[in-house]
Design a protein around this motif. Structure first.
Motif, mmCIF file in Angstrom:
data_model
loop_
_atom_site.group_PDB
_atom_site.id
_atom_site.type_symbol
_atom_site.label_atom_id
_atom_site.label_comp_id
_atom_site.label_asym_id
_atom_site.label_seq_id
_atom_site.Cartn_x
_atom_site.Cartn_y
_atom_site.Cartn_z
ATOM 1 N N ILE A 130 6.773 12.472 -1.114
ATOM 2 C CA ILE A 130 5.620 11.636 -1.469
ATOM 3 C C ILE A 130 5.821 11.032 -2.861
ATOM 4 C CG2 ILE A 130 3.180 11.776 -2.175
ATOM 5 C CD1 ILE A 130 2.825 13.966 -0.057
ATOM 6 N N LEU A 131 5.542 9.726 -2.981
ATOM 7 C CA LEU A 131 5.382 9.102 -4.301
ATOM 8 C C LEU A 131 4.009 8.447 -4.273
ATOM 9 C CD1 LEU A 131 6.179 8.079 -7.095
ATOM 10 C CD2 LEU A 131 7.351 6.156 -5.985
ATOM 11 N N THR A 132 3.052 9.056 -4.977
ATOM 12 C CA THR A 132 1.685 8.542 -4.981
ATOM 13 C C THR A 132 1.274 8.236 -6.420
ATOM 14 O OG1 THR A 132 -0.531 8.919 -4.079
ATOM 15 C CG2 THR A 132 0.509 10.791 -5.140
ATOM 16 N N VAL A 133 0.393 7.253 -6.585
ATOM 17 C CA VAL A 133 0.050 6.771 -7.929
ATOM 18 C C VAL A 133 -1.402 7.130 -8.250
ATOM 19 C CG1 VAL A 133 0.031 4.756 -9.462
ATOM 20 C CG2 VAL A 133 1.714 4.905 -7.620
ATOM 21 N N GLY A 134 -1.636 7.525 -9.504
ATOM 22 C CA GLY A 134 -2.920 8.104 -9.910
ATOM 23 C C GLY A 134 -4.028 7.109 -10.189
ATOM 24 N N PHE A 135 -4.456 6.394 -9.172
ATOM 25 C CA PHE A 135 -5.586 5.463 -9.327
ATOM 26 C C PHE A 135 -6.878 6.143 -8.893
ATOM 27 C CE2 PHE A 135 -2.624 1.640 -8.778
ATOM 28 C CZ PHE A 135 -2.736 1.271 -10.106
ATOM 29 N N GLN A 136 -7.535 6.857 -9.804
ATOM 30 C CA GLN A 136 -8.740 7.590 -9.391
ATOM 31 C C GLN A 136 -9.905 6.708 -8.935
ATOM 32 O OE1 GLN A 136 -7.375 7.904 -12.403
ATOM 33 N NE2 GLN A 136 -8.850 7.023 -13.812
ATOM 34 N N ILE B 96 -1.802 7.156 -2.100
ATOM 35 C CA ILE B 96 -1.777 5.808 -2.708
ATOM 36 C C ILE B 96 -0.295 5.474 -2.915
ATOM 37 C CG2 ILE B 96 -2.571 4.381 -4.654
ATOM 38 C CD1 ILE B 96 -4.935 6.311 -4.960
ATOM 39 N N PRO B 97 0.360 4.950 -1.863
ATOM 40 C CA PRO B 97 1.827 4.900 -1.844
ATOM 41 C C PRO B 97 2.441 4.014 -2.925
ATOM 42 C CG PRO B 97 0.855 4.260 0.290
ATOM 43 C CD PRO B 97 -0.266 4.369 -0.685
ATOM 44 N N GLY B 98 3.451 4.548 -3.590
ATOM 45 C CA GLY B 98 4.179 3.796 -4.605
ATOM 46 C C GLY B 98 4.687 2.470 -4.063
ATOM 47 N N GLU B 99 5.036 2.466 -2.788
ATOM 48 C CA GLU B 99 5.583 1.266 -2.155
ATOM 49 C C GLU B 99 4.591 0.093 -2.221
ATOM 50 O OE1 GLU B 99 7.134 2.466 1.599
ATOM 51 O OE2 GLU B 99 7.294 0.394 2.293
ATOM 52 N N LYS B 100 3.305 0.393 -2.083
ATOM 53 C CA LYS B 100 2.282 -0.658 -2.182
ATOM 54 C C LYS B 100 2.019 -1.002 -3.648
ATOM 55 C CE LYS B 100 0.846 -1.511 2.012
ATOM 56 N NZ LYS B 100 1.815 -2.460 2.524
ATOM 57 N N ILE B 101 1.951 0.031 -4.484
ATOM 58 C CA ILE B 101 1.598 -0.203 -5.890
ATOM 59 C C ILE B 101 2.718 -0.966 -6.604
ATOM 60 C CG2 ILE B 101 0.800 0.929 -8.024
ATOM 61 C CD1 ILE B 101 -1.085 1.044 -5.483
#
Ligand SMILES: NC(=O)c1ccc[n+]([C@@H]2O[C@H](COP(=O)([O-])OP(=O)(O)OC[C@H]3O[C@@H](n4cnc5c(N)ncnc54)[C@H](O)[C@@H]3O)[C@@H](O)[C@H]2O)c1
Length: 362
Positions: free
Chosen positions: A121-127, A330-335
């Protein structure tokens, strides 16, 4: 579901790491096993102050990654997001990286490629994603009731909200307000639109406040932008007007708005203080606009009041995804598309002309 605790490491033990530790500590099935910080003694201080009994302290994140861990929170300044994340993914750990994803688009690509290679998983911290009002905005835009959305304006302005320290030094932060708080506004707009690919950017940035000792105590070190504006062309013939300030002689840079062929949606941020006006805060109001032959309507959409701890929710979602084998929340691929715009803003403002964006297919 495995009965073994989810074993977590924290890389970077400054301000935001506290929010991560505090969230993990509320999850009885998570164990914080280690903390790394490049500043000698800082990781141990963090372990002591957060009562992380038994956790190991390191100055080199690669030593931490030698441990048997399931995932890591990357809480370093932006410039260290890419190297620490890539190392973590290559060591087979899932990653929750703080926002913004990276400094440059190339770094973001390297991070996404590492995630693809490792299957982690690579997820980004957009709360703010965990604010139910963000879901309402997305549902309205996705429902089709606005018709063809052709123009989006987003980005807030702090009137007086200058950070210092690692946020104002290009070598550590990579960029200023556009990355720091702009990434939230971009996420709000792009997430609602379904993350269309950005194609070109024409941008202007400045730093009249940060570099002025009258306005900033660290003016001599300040070398990022405190204001920026960009016109972004998105796939699907959508134009995005994006603007941000950390400081300005103005009360607001305006609401976020989605203009469609059948309706418009305006979203204002909550709060009126000097730090208000950006999407790391709450939604103040949402209004739908229509002009139907002969009469005009303005319908307020009720804002959902809530006391959700957004930081807790984002960390919990990551930990649960690790535990349950779910994909990145919140996938890194989208961010990466968000990061591509921030990267292009920097390039365009330096070159003083429009620049193109190229994002590889993965
Ligand atoms: N989601 C949010 O609301 C939110 C809020 C604040 C900050 N952030 C993000 O979190 C990140 C950190 O911000 P902060 O306010 O905690 O900064 P900070 O400067 O307080 O802390 C960063 C820490 O990382 C350490 N560090 C630097 N390089 C490292 C490396 N290679 N390995 C290990 N440790 C390293 C530093 O010594 C420092 O202790 C930034 O990317 C920032 O944008 C997010």
């Amino acid at each position: 579901m495995s009965t073994r605790p989810v074993r977590i490491g924290i890389i970077g033990s400054g301000g935001i790491a506290r929010a991560h530790a505090s969230a993990y500590k509320q999850l009885p099935w998570v164990e914080i096993v280690a903390v790394a910080d490049v500043v000698e003694g800082k990781a141990q201080q963090f372990i002591d102050s957060q009562n992380l009994t038994g956790a190991a302290a390191f100055t080199d994140h690669r030593k931490l990654l030698e441990l048997d861990l399931d995932g890591v929170s990357v809480c370093t300044p932006n410039a260290a997001h890419c190297p620490t994340t890539v190392d973590a993914l290559e060591a087979g750990k899932h990653v929750l990286v703080e926002k913004p994803l990276s400094v440059t688009l190339q770094e973001g690509i390297a991070m996404v490629q590492a995630a693809k290679r490792s299957g982690k998983i690579l997820t980004v911290g957009f709360q703010p994603r965990y604010d139910p009002n963000m879901g309402i905005v997305k549902n309205i835009v996705q429902s089709g009731q606005l018709g063809k959305v052709y123009y989006v304006e987003t980005g807030g302005g702090r009137r007086r909200g200058m950070p210092g320290g690692t946020f104002i030094r290009k070598e550590l932060a990579g960029a200023g307000a556009m990355a720091d708080i702009g990434c939230y506004s971009l996420d709000m707009a792009l997430n609602a639109l379904g993350y269309p690919k950005p194609l070109t950017v024409s941008a202007y940035t400045s730093n009249y406040f940060g570099t002025n000792p009258k306005y900033h105590p660290e003016a001599e070190a300040f070398n990022v932008e405190d204001f920026g504006v960009a016109l972004v062309r998105l796939e699907g013939d959508i134009t995005l007007h994006f603007k941000i300030s950390w400081a300005m002689h103005m009360d607001s840079l305006g609401a976020t708005m989605f203009l469609g062929s059948e309706g418009g949606l305006k979203v204002t941020p909550a709060g009126r203080g000097p730090w208000s006006g950006v999407w790391d805060g709450k939604v103040g109001s949402m209004t739908l606009y229509h002009d139907i032959m002969g009469h005009m309507t303005e319908s307020p959409i009720p804002v959902k009041e809530h006391n959700i701890n957004l930081f807790f929710e984002k960390v919990k979602d990551f930990a649960e995804a690790v535990r349950d084998g779910r994909p990145a929340p919140i996938p890194g691929e989208k961010i990466l598309f968000n990061q591509a715009i921030i990267d292009a803003v920097q390039r365009s403002s330096a070159l003083k002309r429009e620049v193109e964006i190229e994002i590889p297919e993965f």
